[in-house]
Design a protein around this motif. Structure first.
Motif, PDB file in Angstrom:
ATOM      1  N   UNK A 113       1.190  -1.413   0.201  1.00 44.87           N
ATOM      2  CA  UNK A 113       0.119   0.223  -0.345  1.00 44.87           C
ATOM      3  C   UNK A 113       0.671   1.295   0.217  1.00 44.87           C
ATOM      4  N   UNK A 114       1.739   0.801   0.675  1.00 47.18           N
ATOM      5  CA  UNK A 114       2.975   2.332   0.704  1.00 47.18           C
ATOM      6  C   UNK A 114       3.023   2.810  -0.850  1.00 47.18           C
ATOM      7  N   UNK A 115       3.778   1.757  -1.567  1.00 48.66           N
ATOM      8  CA  UNK A 115       4.087   1.468  -2.654  1.00 48.66           C
ATOM      9  C   UNK A 115       3.127   2.121  -3.868  1.00 48.66           C
ATOM     10  N   UNK A 116       1.917   1.907  -3.484  1.00 52.18           N
ATOM     11  CA  UNK A 116       1.259   2.878  -4.436  1.00 52.18           C
ATOM     12  C   UNK A 116       0.846   3.649  -3.887  1.00 52.18           C
ATOM     13  N   UNK A 117       0.011   4.778  -2.834  1.00 52.39           N
ATOM     14  CA  UNK A 117       0.638   5.462  -2.326  1.00 52.39           C
ATOM     15  C   UNK A 117       1.754   6.542  -2.913  1.00 52.39           C
ATOM     16  N   UNK A 118       2.220   6.059  -2.569  1.00 51.13           N
ATOM     17  CA  UNK A 118       3.867   7.027  -2.953  1.00 51.13           C
ATOM     18  C   UNK A 118       3.910   7.577  -5.012  1.00 51.13           C
ATOM     19  N   UNK A 119       3.325   6.238  -5.571  1.00 56.96           N
ATOM     20  CA  UNK A 119       3.013   6.538  -6.725  1.00 56.96           C
ATOM     21  C   UNK A 119       1.827   7.124  -7.017  1.00 56.96           C
ATOM     22  N   UNK A 120       0.676   7.425  -6.188  1.00 55.76           N
ATOM     23  CA  UNK A 120      -0.197   8.154  -6.566  1.00 55.76           C
ATOM     24  C   UNK A 120       0.180   9.742  -6.328  1.00 55.76           C
ATOM     25  N   UNK A 121       0.518   9.188  -5.178  1.00 60.19           N
ATOM     26  CA  UNK A 121       0.787  10.837  -4.517  1.00 60.19           C
ATOM     27  C   UNK A 121       2.074  11.752  -5.706  1.00 60.19           C
ATOM     28  N   UNK A 122       3.045  10.662  -5.822  1.00 57.81           N
ATOM     29  CA  UNK A 122       4.126  11.705  -6.857  1.00 57.81           C
ATOM     30  C   UNK A 122       3.298  11.990  -7.820  1.00 57.81           C
ATOM     31  N   UNK A 123       2.815  11.434  -8.452  1.00 55.16           N
ATOM     32  CA  UNK A 123       1.559  11.902  -9.461  1.00 55.16           C
ATOM     33  C   UNK A 123       1.220  13.879  -9.401  1.00 55.16           C
ATOM     34  N   UNK A 124       0.938  13.772  -8.463  1.00 55.97           N
ATOM     35  CA  UNK A 124      -0.109  14.915  -7.308  1.00 55.97           C
ATOM     36  C   UNK A 124       0.141  15.707  -8.027  1.00 55.97           C
ATOM     37  N   UNK A 125       1.997  16.037  -7.321  1.00 51.86           N
ATOM     38  CA  UNK A 125       2.869  17.011  -6.795  1.00 51.86           C
ATOM     39  C   UNK A 125       4.166  16.743  -7.658  1.00 51.86           C
ATOM     40  N   UNK A 126       4.161  16.256  -9.192  1.00 54.67           N
ATOM     41  CA  UNK A 126       5.428  16.126  -9.449  1.00 54.67           C
ATOM     42  C   UNK A 126       5.631  17.089 -10.284  1.00 54.67           C
ATOM     43  N   UNK A 127       5.004  17.865 -11.363  1.00 59.21           N
ATOM     44  CA  UNK A 127       4.672  19.325 -11.203  1.00 59.21           C
ATOM     45  C   UNK A 127       5.124  20.246 -11.064  1.00 59.21           C
ATOM     46  N   UNK A 128       5.228  20.104  -9.286  1.00 61.98           N
ATOM     47  CA  UNK A 128       5.028  21.239  -8.401  1.00 61.98           C
ATOM     48  C   UNK A 128       7.126  21.309  -7.972  1.00 61.98           C
ATOM     49  N   UNK A 129       7.728  20.766  -8.191  1.00 61.57           N
ATOM     50  CA  UNK A 129       9.158  20.739  -7.906  1.00 61.57           C
ATOM     51  C   UNK A 129       9.520  19.621  -6.372  1.00 61.57           C
ATOM     52  N   UNK A 130       8.051  18.646  -6.139  1.00 63.38           N
ATOM     53  CA  UNK A 130       7.747  17.431  -5.488  1.00 63.38           C
ATOM     54  C   UNK A 130       8.220  16.400  -5.552  1.00 63.38           C
ATOM     55  N   UNK A 131       8.985  15.713  -5.487  1.00 61.25           N
ATOM     56  CA  UNK A 131       9.389  14.025  -5.663  1.00 61.25           C
ATOM     57  C   UNK A 131       8.874  13.743  -4.247  1.00 61.25           C
ATOM     58  N   UNK A 132       7.858  11.951  -4.957  1.00 62.48           N
ATOM     59  CA  UNK A 132       8.183  11.305  -3.527  1.00 62.48           C
ATOM     60  C   UNK A 132       8.317  10.796  -4.785  1.00 62.48           C
TER      61      UNK A 132
END
Length: 257
Positions: A167-186
């Motif tokens: 679940x952590x991996x799925x959550x990480x990947x989803x959140x990463x896409x939410x903020x990738x264009x805002x200079x926040x890498x997850x």
């Protein structure tokens, strides 16, 4: 607050959970060596204080923050203390977690399921949820969540732990896409068997059980906390600037057996 530290993270602030022992302690020391001021976050004040002492001994700056990551109010308070102390947040290493008491899936007590999912998955989410706005306020940064080799493969008699770590991996990947264009890498890091107090509990402090575990590592040994800490630091650094939503296995080759 100013710092006289030098390094690639000079002037930056890192928030590290589970930092009282093991991987979290190694990570707090690693971030500090790179110049970051560190919030040492954990449930036990004495352990946190010892990590702070070690950071200070090597010339770094850190503050001890007691926090139960399953309690949203405590997470918010821990982050507020970090901001009050250092004025900003740039990096977070959401590392706190616990191991499961082993049992076949049909024999797993619901209380144990709830305990593992509440700490390992929900706790990681609560930290990330409240870290994100603070990091965005500084113009960006990086978050690393600790999953596990058990987030990439199945582990016998560990249904709750595997579910939480997947679940952590799925959550990480989803959140990463939410903020990738805002200079926040997850991203996530997926440790194999690491020589920590959790390893001692997992093997019941039995040398025979420890040997059985190490036999599962193609590299022929357990990992060291510093090896995971170095991976977390790299995932927060400019050297990994094009790495987004990745689950990095640091496991001696275990998941490719």
């Amino acid at each position: 607050m100013t710092t006289n530290q030098v390094g690639q993270f000079a002037g930056k602030v890192a928030f590290v959970t589970g930092a009282g022992t093991g991987i979290g302690r190694a990570a707090a020391l690693a971030f500090a060596r790179e110049g970051a001021q560190v919030a040492v976050v954990g449930r036990t004040l004495a352990d946190n204080d010892e990590t702070v002492r070690l950071v200070t001994e090597q010339g770094g700056q850190a503050v001890a923050v007691v926090c139960d990551i399953t309690d949203e109010a405590q997470v918010q308070a821990a982050l507020a203390k970090t901001i009050d102390t250092y004025g900003r947040l740039d990096f977070a290493f959401n590392n706190a977690g616990v191991e499961q008491h082993k049992a076949p899936a049909a024999e797993l007590a619901m209380a144990e399921w709830d305990r593992i999912v509440n700490i390992d998955l929900r706790g990681t989410f609560l930290c990330m949820k409240h870290e994100i706005p603070l990091i965005l306020a500084q113009g960006g940064g990086a978050i690393v969540n600790t999953s596990s080799g058990a987030g990439l493969i199945g582990i016998k008699q560990n249904a709750a732990y595997c579910a939480a770590k997947h679940g952590i991996i799925g959550m990480t990947r989803s959140a990463a896409l939410d903020y990738a264009d805002q200079n926040l890498r997850i991203n996530a890091v997926c440790p194999g068997f690491i020589d920590t107090p959790m390893m001692d509990r997992f093997t019941h402090n039995s040398e025979q059980e420890r040997e059985k575990v190490i036999e599962q590592e193609p590299i022929g040994r357990a990992g060291m906390p510093e090896e995971i800490a170095n991976a977390a630091v790299w995932l927060c650094s400019a050297s990994s600037s094009f790495v987004v939503g990745h689950a990095l296995a640091v496991d001696g080759g275990q998941v490719i057996l």
